[in-house]
Design a protein around this motif. Structure first.
Motif, PDB file in Angstrom:
ATOM      1  N   UNK A  77      -9.571   1.539   5.085  1.00 17.38           N
ATOM      2  CA  UNK A  77     -10.170   1.236   6.409  1.00 17.38           C
ATOM      3  C   UNK A  77     -10.789  -0.102   6.578  1.00 17.38           C
ATOM      4  N   UNK A  78     -10.823  -0.650   5.599  1.00 14.98           N
ATOM      5  CA  UNK A  78     -11.414  -2.195   5.477  1.00 14.98           C
ATOM      6  C   UNK A  78     -10.248  -2.948   5.259  1.00 14.98           C
ATOM      7  N   UNK A  79      -9.629  -3.463   5.951  1.00 12.97           N
ATOM      8  CA  UNK A  79      -8.413  -4.268   6.035  1.00 12.97           C
ATOM      9  C   UNK A  79      -8.675  -5.577   6.828  1.00 12.97           C
ATOM     10  N   UNK A  80      -8.508  -6.946   6.267  1.00 11.19           N
ATOM     11  CA  UNK A  80      -8.039  -6.994   4.735  1.00 11.19           C
ATOM     12  C   UNK A  80      -9.198  -7.090   3.685  1.00 11.19           C
ATOM     13  N   UNK A 117       2.533  -8.604  -6.707  1.00 16.85           N
ATOM     14  CA  UNK A 117       1.794  -7.581  -6.246  1.00 16.85           C
ATOM     15  C   UNK A 117       1.047  -8.094  -5.120  1.00 16.85           C
ATOM     16  N   UNK A 118       0.267  -9.136  -5.201  1.00 15.71           N
ATOM     17  CA  UNK A 118      -0.552  -9.597  -3.962  1.00 15.71           C
ATOM     18  C   UNK A 118       0.446 -10.215  -3.192  1.00 15.71           C
ATOM     19  N   UNK A 119       1.485 -10.777  -3.411  1.00 10.96           N
ATOM     20  CA  UNK A 119       2.586 -11.285  -2.471  1.00 10.96           C
ATOM     21  C   UNK A 119       3.023 -10.257  -1.617  1.00 10.96           C
ATOM     22  N   UNK A 120       3.423  -9.185  -2.436  1.00 10.52           N
ATOM     23  CA  UNK A 120       4.095  -7.988  -1.708  1.00 10.52           C
ATOM     24  C   UNK A 120       3.283  -7.313  -0.632  1.00 10.52           C
ATOM     25  N   UNK A 121       1.860  -7.440  -0.898  1.00 16.53           N
ATOM     26  CA  UNK A 121       0.934  -6.884  -0.145  1.00 16.53           C
ATOM     27  C   UNK A 121       0.062  -7.902   0.576  1.00 16.53           C
ATOM     28  N   UNK A 122       0.557  -8.879   0.940  1.00 17.81           N
ATOM     29  CA  UNK A 122      -0.504 -10.061   1.358  1.00 17.81           C
ATOM     30  C   UNK A 122      -0.967  -9.510   2.829  1.00 17.81           C
ATOM     31  N   UNK A 123      -0.540  -8.504   3.577  1.00 19.48           N
ATOM     32  CA  UNK A 123      -1.182  -8.200   4.828  1.00 19.48           C
ATOM     33  C   UNK A 123      -2.450  -7.449   4.505  1.00 19.48           C
ATOM     34  N   UNK A 124      -2.424  -6.888   3.621  1.00 17.30           N
ATOM     35  CA  UNK A 124      -3.453  -5.891   3.164  1.00 17.30           C
ATOM     36  C   UNK A 124      -4.685  -6.612   2.788  1.00 17.30           C
ATOM     37  N   UNK A 125      -4.421  -7.548   1.926  1.00 18.10           N
ATOM     38  CA  UNK A 125      -5.657  -8.137   1.154  1.00 18.10           C
ATOM     39  C   UNK A 125      -5.797  -9.474   1.726  1.00 18.10           C
ATOM     40  N   UNK A 126      -7.027  -9.901   1.646  1.00 22.86           N
ATOM     41  CA  UNK A 126      -7.655 -11.192   1.785  1.00 22.86           C
ATOM     42  C   UNK A 126      -7.728 -12.061   0.513  1.00 22.86           C
TER      43      UNK A 126
END
Length: 281
Positions: A55-58, A85-94
């Motif tokens: 619930x805290x994205x990114x 992994x960071x590239x594949x999930x870029x929208x989730x992580x800042x």
């Protein structure tokens, strides 16, 4: 000594443990969950990932690598897996952070020059367990990590101290977990001794009461099911029912084996093997 599974259990029991090793932990450290993730094309399995609350994205993802043997291409692998992994999930992580845990500096790979910018940045944290200080002055869960590195001559004394300390500082259910982890560490450390001999060395006998076993088995079963679901997806009901019948020892063996599973077929094969070797009552 199979330290991978020990540290996996430590992080599962106390995800906040990773952040106790850092100078500047995130303010929401207590909300992170420990997980293993798969990255496809090419296929990577990253066992040590701390994911921020959904619930805290990114949010900020933390990659953790525990390394007790010299690997001269460790950083090549860790950074490749983490970046992908960071590239594949870029929208989730800042942002991302990496934590490397070594027993001592001598285990770190020699050729680090190509990664000097990363290693000297505030994104990569190298932790050397033998430099954390007196094991008796450390937080309980950090002390358990350090116990894996203590020399055999000193280990029984420190293990007894941690057991006594846990009985004073921790609630009963957590105390049972800590005692079991201490026992596991010592059994792996003294591979030539039986579990009963290790118990005798530590001056304890685990209370195999109905309550103790129910707490232990339920916790182990819940952990195994979460790991299987994250690694293999939804587990079919017949397999779930079979897992419900496994003994504590079989659950612990499954916890070791599942780290190598890549499909439901692997789980099915393992369960069939258990059926084959289980003696008839």
């Amino acid at each position: 000594m199979r330290r991978d599974s020990i540290f996996y259990k430590l992080f599962q029991q106390s995800p906040n443990l990773l952040f106790e090793l850092l100078t500047n932990p995130p303010i929401n450290a207590g909300e992170y969950k420990f997980d293993s993730v798969a990255v496809k094309e090419p296929k990577f399995e990253i066992d040590g990932v701390f994911l921020p609350p959904e619930n805290q994205i990114p949010g900020v993802v933390y990659f953790c690598e525990v390394q007790f043997q010299k690997d001269e291409q460790l950083y090549e692998r860790v950074f490749a897996e983490s970046f992908l992994y960071f590239y594949r999930n870029r929208q989730r992580f800042a942002d991302w952070q990496a934590v490397m845990i070594y027993p001592t500096r001598s285990i770190e790979q020699n050729e680090i020059y190509p990664y000097r910018v990363l290693l000297n940045s505030n994104q990569v944290h190298r932790v050397y367990l033998d430099e954390l200080g007196d094991i008796r002055q450390l937080p309980m869960w950090v002390a358990l990590m350090v116990l894996t590195t203590v020399e055999e001559e000193q280990a029984p004394q420190e293990a007894r101290y941690l057991i006594e300390r846990a009985s004073v500082e921790e609630p009963e259910n957590v105390n049972c977990t800590i005692i079991e982890l201490v026992m596991t560490i010592m059994v792996y450390k003294f591979e030539n001794l039986s579990r009963k001999e290790v118990e005798s060395m530590l001056g304890i006998t685990l209370k195999e009461t109905r309550v103790y076993r129910e707490i232990k088995e339920e916790g182990e079963r819940s952990l195994i099911l979460r790991q299987l679901s994250r690694r293999l997806g939804e587990i079919p009901q017949p397999m779930l029912e079979r897992i419900e019948t496994l003994s504590l020892e079989q659950l612990e063996n499954l916890g070791e084996a599942l780290l190598d599973f890549t499909s439901l077929a692997d789980l099915q094969s393992w369960l069939e093997t258990i059926v084959e070797i289980t003696p008839e009552s």
